[in-house]
Design an enzyme around this catalytic site. Structure first.
Site, PDB file in Angstrom:
ATOM      1  N   GLU A 181      -8.042   2.244 -12.817  1.00  0.00           N
ATOM      2  CA  GLU A 181      -7.148   3.238 -12.419  1.00  0.00           C
ATOM      3  C   GLU A 181      -6.184   3.553 -13.203  1.00  0.00           C
ATOM      4  O   GLU A 181      -5.896   4.776 -13.614  1.00  0.00           O
ATOM      5  CB  GLU A 181      -6.744   2.994 -10.916  1.00  0.00           C
ATOM      6  CG  GLU A 181      -8.032   3.012 -10.135  1.00  0.00           C
ATOM      7  CD  GLU A 181      -7.474   2.486  -8.495  1.00  0.00           C
ATOM      8  OE1 GLU A 181      -8.371   2.501  -7.474  1.00  0.00           O
ATOM      9  OE2 GLU A 181      -6.307   1.683  -8.318  1.00  0.00           O
ATOM     10  N   LYS A 230      -0.309   5.136  -6.174  1.00  0.00           N
ATOM     11  CA  LYS A 230      -1.302   5.297  -7.207  1.00  0.00           C
ATOM     12  C   LYS A 230      -2.150   6.356  -7.159  1.00  0.00           C
ATOM     13  O   LYS A 230      -2.339   7.156  -7.941  1.00  0.00           O
ATOM     14  CB  LYS A 230      -2.076   4.129  -6.871  1.00  0.00           C
ATOM     15  CG  LYS A 230      -3.522   3.983  -7.766  1.00  0.00           C
ATOM     16  CD  LYS A 230      -4.708   4.441  -7.189  1.00  0.00           C
ATOM     17  CE  LYS A 230      -4.869   3.993  -6.012  1.00  0.00           C
ATOM     18  NZ  LYS A 230      -5.716   2.921  -5.763  1.00  0.00           N
ATOM     19  N   THR A 239       2.431 -11.350   4.793  1.00  0.00           N
ATOM     20  CA  THR A 239       3.349 -11.095   3.708  1.00  0.00           C
ATOM     21  C   THR A 239       2.438 -10.623   2.421  1.00  0.00           C
ATOM     22  O   THR A 239       3.164 -10.142   1.490  1.00  0.00           O
ATOM     23  CB  THR A 239       3.887 -12.515   3.198  1.00  0.00           C
ATOM     24  OG1 THR A 239       3.170 -13.563   3.225  1.00  0.00           O
ATOM     25  CG2 THR A 239       5.050 -12.829   4.378  1.00  0.00           C
ATOM     26  N   TYR A 246      -9.906  -3.110 -10.122  1.00  0.00           N
ATOM     27  CA  TYR A 246      -9.511  -1.868  -9.639  1.00  0.00           C
ATOM     28  C   TYR A 246      -8.202  -1.232 -10.280  1.00  0.00           C
ATOM     29  O   TYR A 246      -8.158  -0.055 -10.880  1.00  0.00           O
ATOM     30  CB  TYR A 246      -8.784  -1.856  -8.172  1.00  0.00           C
ATOM     31  CG  TYR A 246      -9.774  -2.124  -7.073  1.00  0.00           C
ATOM     32  CD1 TYR A 246     -10.005  -1.004  -6.199  1.00  0.00           C
ATOM     33  CD2 TYR A 246     -10.475  -3.205  -6.929  1.00  0.00           C
ATOM     34  CE1 TYR A 246     -10.862  -1.181  -5.166  1.00  0.00           C
ATOM     35  CE2 TYR A 246     -11.290  -3.429  -5.773  1.00  0.00           C
ATOM     36  CZ  TYR A 246     -11.714  -2.262  -4.896  1.00  0.00           C
ATOM     37  OH  TYR A 246     -12.613  -2.627  -4.053  1.00  0.00           O
ATOM     38  N   CYS A 266      -1.575   1.753  -2.864  1.00  0.00           N
ATOM     39  CA  CYS A 266      -2.524   2.874  -2.587  1.00  0.00           C
ATOM     40  C   CYS A 266      -2.011   4.116  -2.709  1.00  0.00           C
ATOM     41  O   CYS A 266      -2.357   5.082  -3.341  1.00  0.00           O
ATOM     42  CB  CYS A 266      -3.231   2.627  -1.442  1.00  0.00           C
ATOM     43  SG  CYS A 266      -3.768   0.874  -0.693  1.00  0.00           S
ATOM     44  N   TYR A 303       7.166   4.625   9.095  1.00  0.00           N
ATOM     45  CA  TYR A 303       6.649   3.353   9.537  1.00  0.00           C
ATOM     46  C   TYR A 303       7.920   2.699  10.461  1.00  0.00           C
ATOM     47  O   TYR A 303       7.535   2.015  11.279  1.00  0.00           O
ATOM     48  CB  TYR A 303       6.246   2.171   8.439  1.00  0.00           C
ATOM     49  CG  TYR A 303       4.839   2.537   7.988  1.00  0.00           C
ATOM     50  CD1 TYR A 303       4.021   1.457   8.238  1.00  0.00           C
ATOM     51  CD2 TYR A 303       4.576   3.500   7.396  1.00  0.00           C
ATOM     52  CE1 TYR A 303       2.874   1.403   7.750  1.00  0.00           C
ATOM     53  CE2 TYR A 303       3.107   3.495   6.965  1.00  0.00           C
ATOM     54  CZ  TYR A 303       2.161   2.740   7.221  1.00  0.00           C
ATOM     55  OH  TYR A 303       0.883   2.691   6.690  1.00  0.00           O
ATOM     56  N   HIS A 310     -26.195  22.409   1.583  1.00  0.00           N
ATOM     57  CA  HIS A 310     -26.322  22.898   0.439  1.00  0.00           C
ATOM     58  C   HIS A 310     -25.282  24.163   0.023  1.00  0.00           C
ATOM     59  O   HIS A 310     -25.069  24.897   0.926  1.00  0.00           O
ATOM     60  CB  HIS A 310     -27.702  23.374   0.149  1.00  0.00           C
ATOM     61  CG  HIS A 310     -28.202  23.860  -1.102  1.00  0.00           C
ATOM     62  ND1 HIS A 310     -28.415  23.037  -2.273  1.00  0.00           N
ATOM     63  CD2 HIS A 310     -28.364  25.135  -1.358  1.00  0.00           C
ATOM     64  CE1 HIS A 310     -28.728  23.685  -3.251  1.00  0.00           C
ATOM     65  NE2 HIS A 310     -28.581  25.108  -2.963  1.00  0.00           N
ATOM     66  N   CYS A 355       0.810  -1.310   0.004  1.00  0.00           N
ATOM     67  CA  CYS A 355      -0.124   0.109   0.104  1.00  0.00           C
ATOM     68  C   CYS A 355       1.017   1.258  -0.198  1.00  0.00           C
ATOM     69  O   CYS A 355       0.743   2.187  -0.946  1.00  0.00           O
ATOM     70  CB  CYS A 355      -0.803   0.017   1.301  1.00  0.00           C
ATOM     71  SG  CYS A 355      -1.980   1.504   1.207  1.00  0.00           S
TER      72      CYS A 355
END
Length: 494
Positions: free
Chosen positions: A209, A73, A167, A205, A70, A122, A464, A65
Site C-alpha cells: 500500500e 492510510k 490493546t 498489506y 486504515c 469515538y 451493465h 485503525c
C-alpha cells in the site's frame, strides 16, 4: 435494565467498581464497551493519551485503525491516486495547462484534522453509551483489579468483575545494524517532508500500500520482500497480478531479498541488502509485521497466558486462561482486521452480558489491500481449496481491460477469479484486482456467506456496463483440479 451475566463458579460474585473494565479504546474495545453498556453493564474503558504517532505510553481513543491505520492510510491512497487520474484525463478531453504540483503538507494537515475529528467522535460515542472514560496506562494488579497511571503520573485503582484486553498491536522492527534509522507506518503517515527516494522492506498489506501511495506522489520506490511474490497468504495468482501492477506503475521490486544493515550518510540512508547490493534512500520503511501490545500489562502477575510473540491465548469465546479476563482484536493474533475486532467485541458482550454465548464466525471474512488498483478477496484461495477439497475444484477467471482504460490507454487489466466445488457447485472463494474491487467484493461476501452456488451467480442478471457484471458472466472454466492434487502454479500475468 436488569444486567444478565453469563455466570459460572469460576467467576466470583462480589462488589466491584465496574461490571466491565476495558483496557484499550480501539475498534474492538470501543465496540465491546458500548455493546456491554447497552446490555445494562456498568463499563469503564481506559486509553492512552492521543497522538498521531504511538509509543508505549501514547495512543488515543479510536486506536490504530482510526488514528494511524486504515483511515489515514485510505486518505493517502485517495491523495496519491490523483496523479494517475490526471494522466488518464487527457484522452477524455481534459487539457491541464501548466504544471501540476503536489502539496504533501496540506494533505498531511487535512489528514490530521480528520483523525482528530474521529477521535472526538469515538469519545462522544462512548459518552453517549454511558461508558466511563479514563486516560492513562492500565495494567493488572490482581485478577479483578487494575492500576491506571494517569498522564500526570498519579496512580488510581479500579476493580471489575470482568476485564477485557483490547490493546491491539504495534509495528515490528528488523533487528539489523542501523535499525534505528528506519520508520514504521506510524511515522510514515505523519512525515514532515515527503521523501524523494524510499526503500520499503516487507511484502504485506502495509508494504504494497505504501509503495503505491508514495509512487503516486512522485517518490522513487524500491520494495524488498523475502518471497517470490508479495502478499504471502493470498491467492498466488492474485499475488502475481499485484506484483505486475506495482511494476507497471514504476515501483522497483526486489523479491527474495532482505536488508542486512543501514548507515546514515550525508546524502541519506545507505541500505545494504543480503545479496550485497547497496542503494541510498531518504526514508526506509519497515513493514514486516506487527506484534501484540501485551508486554506492559503485567499479565504474568495474574496468570494470563500468552504465546511466543505475546498474543493473549483465548478460547472460542475470547476468554483468556483466567476466567474473568478476556481479549479481542489484534492482541489475540487471530484475524487481524478491524471488522473482525468489531465482530469479536460484539460476540464477547453478548456472551458475558446478554446470556447469549456467541462464538465469532471466521468463515468468509472479506478483506482488501488498497494497492493501486486494489485487491479484494473472500473465502478460500485456490491453494487452500486444493488442500481442503474433498471434491474436484473448478477455477473460473477473467482478465479484461476496464472500460475507462480503453480510452485512457492505461495498460492495466482487471483480473477476477471464482473457486468452485465441482461436485456441490458451491462457490468457495472469490477474488478481484481492479478498480472498485473492495466495493464489489463486499456484496460477493454476502453471497458466499449465504452459501451461493455457481448456478446462483450464473442466473443473476448483471449491471451493465460495469466490471462487477463479469462475476455473473464467467461461464467457461479456466481449469479443473482433481481432488488430492498438489498444484504449484507459476503464474505469468504478461
Amino acid at each position: 435494565m436488569a444486567r444478565k451475566m453469563m455466570l459460572d463458579d469460576s467467576v466470583l460474585e462480589g462488589e466491584f467498581d465496574f461490571d466491565l473494565f476495558v483496557i484499550g479504546a480501539g475498534s474492538g474495545g470501543v465496540r465491546s464497551a458500548r455493546t456491554a453498556a447497552g446490555f445494562g453493564a456498568k463499563v469503564a474503558i481506559c486509553e492512552l493519551p492521543f497522538h498521531p504517532i504511538s509509543t508505549e505510553t501514547i495512543g488515543g481513543v479510536g486506536g490504530t485503525c482510526v488514528i494511524r491505520g486504515c483511515v489515514p492510510k485510505k486518505i493517502l491512497v485517495y491523495g496519491s491516486g490523483f496523479s494517475a487520474e490526471f494522466e488518464d484525463s487527457r484522452n477524455f478531453g481534459w487539457d491541464i495547462n501548466g504544471p501540476i504540483t503536489f502539496d504533501w503538507k496540506r494533505l498531511l494537515e487535512n489528514k490530521t484534522k480528520e483523525i482528530t475529528r474521529l477521535n472526538g467522535v469515538y469519545k462522544r460515542l462512548l459518552t453517549n453509551s454511558k461508558v466511563t472514560m479514563l486516560e492513562g496506562e492500565a495494567r493488572f494488579v490482581e485478577q479483578h483489579k487494575v492500576e491506571v497511571i494517569q498522564p500526570d503520573g498519579a496512580q488510581k485503582y479500579y476493580t471489575a468483575k470482568h476485564i477485557l484486553i483490547a490493546t491491539g498491536s504495534r509495528a515490528s522492527h528488523l533487528n539489523i545494524p542501523g535499525k534505528e534509522l528506519a520508520i514504521t507506518s506510524d511515522e510514515a503517515l505523519s512525515l514532515e517532508e515527503l521523501p524523494k527516494r524510499a526503500v520499503i522492506l516487507g511484502g504485506g498489506y502495509i508494504a504494497v500500500e505504501f509503495a503505491g501511495i508514495w509512487k503516486g506522489m512522485g517518490v522513487e520506490v524500491d520494495l524488498f520482500y523475502r518471497k517470490d511474490l508479495p502478499l504471502r497468504g493470498f491467492d498466488d495468482e492474485m499475488r502475481a497480478v499485484v506484483a505486475k501492477n506495482l511494476e507497471n506503475r514504476g515501483v522497483k521490486l526486489h523479491p527474495n531479498t532482505s536488508l542486512s544493515k543501514m548507515e546514515k550518510m550525508a546524502e541519506g540512508i545507505k541500505v545494504f541488502t543480503d545479496h550485497g547490493d547497496e542503494l541510498t534512500a531518504d526514508v526506509v520503511l519497515f513493514a514486516i509485521g506487527r506484534k501484540p501490545n501485551s508486554n506492559r500489562l503485567n499479565l504474568g502477575a495474574v496468570g494470563v497466558e500468552v504465546d511466543h510473540i505475546g498474543s493473549v491465548k483465548v478460547d472460542e469465546y475470547s476468554r483468556s486462561t483466567v476466567p474473568n479476563i478476556w481479549a479481542v482484536g489484534d492482541v489475540t493474533n487471530r484475524i487481524n482486521l478491524t471488522p473482525v475486532a468489531l465482530l469479536e467485541g460484539t460476540c464477547f458482550a453478548k456472551t458475558v452480558f446478554s446470556g447469549q454465548p456467541t462464538k465469532p464466525d471466521y468463515n468468509h471474512v472479506p478483506c482488501a489491500v488498497f494497492c493501486q488498483p486494489p485487491l479484494s478477496v473472500v473465502g478460500l484461495t485456490e491453494q487452500q481449496a486444493i488442500e481442503q477439497a474433498k471434491n474436484d475444484i473448478t477455477v473460473f477467471t477473467s482478465t479484461f481491460t476496464p472500460m475507462k482504460n480503453t480510452i485512457s490507454a492505461r495498460q492495466e487489466k482487471t483480473f477476477m477469479k471464482l473457486i468452485v466445488d465441482s461436485e456441490t457447485d458451491k462457490v468457495l472463494g472469490a477474488a478481484m484486482c481492479g478498480p472498485d474491487a473492495p466495493e464489489i467484493m463486499q456484496g460477493i461476501a454476502v453471497a458466499l456467506k449465504c452459501g451461493a452456488t455457481k448456478a446462483h451467480f450464473d442466473s443473476t442478471v448483471g449491471i451493465h456496463p460495469s466490471a462487477a457484471e463479469e462475476f455473473v458472466t464467467m461461464r467457461t472454466p479456466t481449469r479443473r483440479i482433481a481432488a488430492g492434487t498438489s498444484v504449484k502454479k507459476d503464474y505469468n500475468m504478461s
